[in-house]
Design a protein around this motif. Sequence first.
Motif, PDB file in Angstrom:
ATOM      1  N   ILE A 181       2.742   2.994   6.557  1.00  0.00           N
ATOM      2  CA  ILE A 181       2.077   2.683   7.817  1.00  0.00           C
ATOM      3  C   ILE A 181       2.365   3.815   8.800  1.00  0.00           C
ATOM      4  N   PRO A 182       1.407   4.103   9.748  1.00  0.00           N
ATOM      5  CA  PRO A 182       1.613   5.197  10.728  1.00  0.00           C
ATOM      6  C   PRO A 182       2.462   4.706  11.924  1.00  0.00           C
TER       7      PRO A 182
ATOM      8  N   GLY B 105      13.424   2.020   6.058  1.00  0.00           N
ATOM      9  CA  GLY B 105      12.688   2.516   4.909  1.00  0.00           C
ATOM     10  C   GLY B 105      12.685   4.029   4.794  1.00  0.00           C
ATOM     11  N   VAL B 106      11.596   4.576   4.217  1.00  0.00           N
ATOM     12  CA  VAL B 106      11.517   6.000   3.879  1.00  0.00           C
ATOM     13  C   VAL B 106      10.346   6.645   4.605  1.00  0.00           C
ATOM     14  N   ILE B 107      10.576   7.849   5.183  1.00  0.00           N
ATOM     15  CA  ILE B 107       9.499   8.614   5.812  1.00  0.00           C
ATOM     16  C   ILE B 107       8.919   9.562   4.761  1.00  0.00           C
TER      17      ILE B 107
ATOM     18  N   GLU C 198       7.380   4.231   4.907  1.00  0.00           N
ATOM     19  CA  GLU C 198       7.345   3.152   3.912  1.00  0.00           C
ATOM     20  C   GLU C 198       8.426   2.150   4.312  1.00  0.00           C
ATOM     21  N   PRO C 199       8.049   1.024   4.948  1.00  0.00           N
ATOM     22  CA  PRO C 199       9.066   0.064   5.433  1.00  0.00           C
ATOM     23  C   PRO C 199       9.968  -0.410   4.301  1.00  0.00           C
ATOM     24  N   LYS C 200      11.233  -0.764   4.679  1.00  0.00           N
ATOM     25  CA  LYS C 200      12.202  -1.174   3.676  1.00  0.00           C
ATOM     26  C   LYS C 200      11.775  -2.459   2.964  1.00  0.00           C
ATOM     27  N   GLN C 201      10.898  -3.280   3.642  1.00  0.00           N
ATOM     28  CA  GLN C 201      10.473  -4.530   3.020  1.00  0.00           C
ATOM     29  C   GLN C 201       9.621  -4.298   1.766  1.00  0.00           C
ATOM     30  N   ILE C 202       8.967  -3.098   1.670  1.00  0.00           N
ATOM     31  CA  ILE C 202       8.054  -2.904   0.524  1.00  0.00           C
ATOM     32  C   ILE C 202       8.511  -1.794  -0.410  1.00  0.00           C
TER      33      ILE C 202
END
Length: 788
Positions: A198-199, A210-212, A225-229
């Motif tokens: 997501i932006p 999460g991860v950029i 990339e949010p840690k939830q996914i």
Amino acid sequence: MNSRILKTLEFEQVKQLIIPYLATAQGKEELAELEPISDVSRIETWLDETQDGMKVHRLRGGIPVPKIENIRPHMKRIEIGADLNGVELAQITRVLTTTRELYRFIEELKESEIEFLRLYDWAKQLMHLPELTKRLKTSIDEDGRVTDDASDALRQVRQQIRRSEQSIRETLDGLIRGNNARYLSDAIVTMRNERYVIPVKSEYRSVFGGVIHDQSASGQTLFVEPKQIVELNNRLRQQQIAEKNEVARILSELSAELVPYRKEIIHNAYVIGKFDFMNGKARFAKEYQAIVPEINLENQVTFKQARHPLIPSEKVVANDISLGKDYQAIVITGPNTGGKTLALKTLGLLQLMGQSGLPILVDEQSQMGIFDEVFADIGDEQSIEQNLSTFSSHMVNIVDILNRANEKSLVLFDELGAGTDPQEGAALAIAILDEMGSRSTYVMATTHYPELKIYGYNRPNTINASMEFDVDTLSPTYRLLIGVPGRSNAFEISRRLGLDHQIIESAKQIIDGESQDLNEMIADLENRRKMAETEYLELRQSLEASEKIKKELEEAHRYFYEEREKELAKGRKEANKLVETAKEEAEKIIADIRKMQLSGGQNRVKEHELIDMKTKLSGLSHAEDHLQKNKVLQKAKAAKKLKVGDEVMVTSYGQRGELLKKVGNDQWQVQLGILKMTVAEEELEPLAPVKEPVQRVLSTVRSGNSSHVSTQLDLRGKRYEEALGEVDQYIDGALLANYPQVTIIHGKGTGALRQGIIEYLKNHRSVKSFEFAPANQGGNGATIVTFK
């Protein structure tokens, strides 16, 4: 065929016209390799294929061949053990499915009993591979994607991928909505490095964890990339790798399955290309109104209404060109821009097309020859590099032609002998044409030289020709005139443009008398030709008028017979109605007689009642007016005039009588036994008087056929009502014949007819007794009747 002629006559440009009508790479390759040949059997085969293609196009709209790429490189790769990708397998699948469709299409043509020259021979070479075709069709779609049906494992992993993607999207949709939207540059879900992200605004990078994976060019947006996914993306990535591995395995497996059939598949593609080429030639023929010419093995070329394929149809002028039958050389003379060179190229190019198996732009009944070589010296080939002048370059080409031409060659000379001194050029042109004539070479040449205008009159197998020029419009018509040499129109054109008459006359006196005589001869020939054309057109109009009259007469004749048949049918129909009506009334009268007979008891029908009934029957007939107008019948009737005392036959009753007196114009009173009756004259026939007197009065009113009544009546197979009617008439006849007894055969059957006859016999006053016949004479299938 030499490559020089193909370039000179622009054969490659003609091939370019056919390319848009081809769908397969193999078909285009066939066209690219096409060149004229001189092998008669191969030319006939090519033309037969063209004829078949045109026939299929006319009857079925063409052979069903889709777009197919070149698969030979693919088959070469699997031969050395390589695996094909989905697109390459899809192209091979297209070949196999097309083979299947062509197989079905050809079978339908065979069932329709449509005859072809070569189509079925090519169809026999197709190798249908149904199992392999089905496997490829199931596994690979048209754009090369491996389908879910390729394997169960692939279907399952793709289902897992779809579920994982759905879970990721649902999770991300929950993150980008509500209060979290203020942390985002845009409320969307996108992908980076094959992972869902997501932006996020750079200042809120830590909100979702999460991860950029990436950032925008300005650095204001981070794709996180949010840690939830993260775990969901990891699982999705593993599934995608599994899918990729399974797809690779399937492609390798399918490639291996093709190896045993690579030769058959390649040959199928080759045959499909042949069908595509046949289609292309047929479509070209339809678009350009071309036909397949007949082959004349004696090289008698007859092109009717020949047209050059590279000139638009709305501009091209059709010409009749013939060579080889009455003459082997044509010399076209006349000024420039008249179309001489075009006529030359049209002959050569159409001949090349025919010897390549292509349809040519001519009318039906045209014929082509088969030449080993076609040579041409056309155009200005001046070469600066070789330091050759126009004349020299032409002469180099002509020398080469002279070294190779023979009796099976077609040679085209444009402006023969041009580019040098006129007298020397003309002499060289004549000498070259004579040399070609001595070799029996087929020649068409154009020239300006006036010396060649009389060449066709002095040389065997040679004829002059020219291109028509319209002096009124001061422009050429581009019509080829065989047998008429060209002439200069300079004087006539100058006069029409206003040049002084005295100047023109002075110019005429300057030219030598021979040239003037020649021009006058040519002018006279042109006048005669125009007169012949005028007479031809007049005769043509008269013929068309006569044919129109003939057609109208045939139509009128046909209409007359149709109307006659309609009237006859109408008359028969009306006559049948009258007969039906008469039958109904007659049956009614007969029924009344039968009723009187059956209910009479001891009171039998009186003789006058019987005659009265017969009078009613005779009254059912209708007079025919047209017979009264028949003079032949009137004369025949006048020949048998009746008078009082004559013995006559009353035809309506079949009885003999004597005329008593005439009543009215056409009726007589007749003595019939003890009765007097009034009868129409047309029912009376004069008879010779009977020599012996009648012994019994009763016999005069009995039927003349009573002596022919049989002692048996067979009713088997008769209907009930019909049988009873016959019994009634038969009993009367038997009584008149004075039979003591008769036998009625009615058969056993259901017994209904037998019972009806018994009831009838019980009530008949003249029947003494009746009983069944003895067993050896039919038993209860027959009844013996004894009269009183």
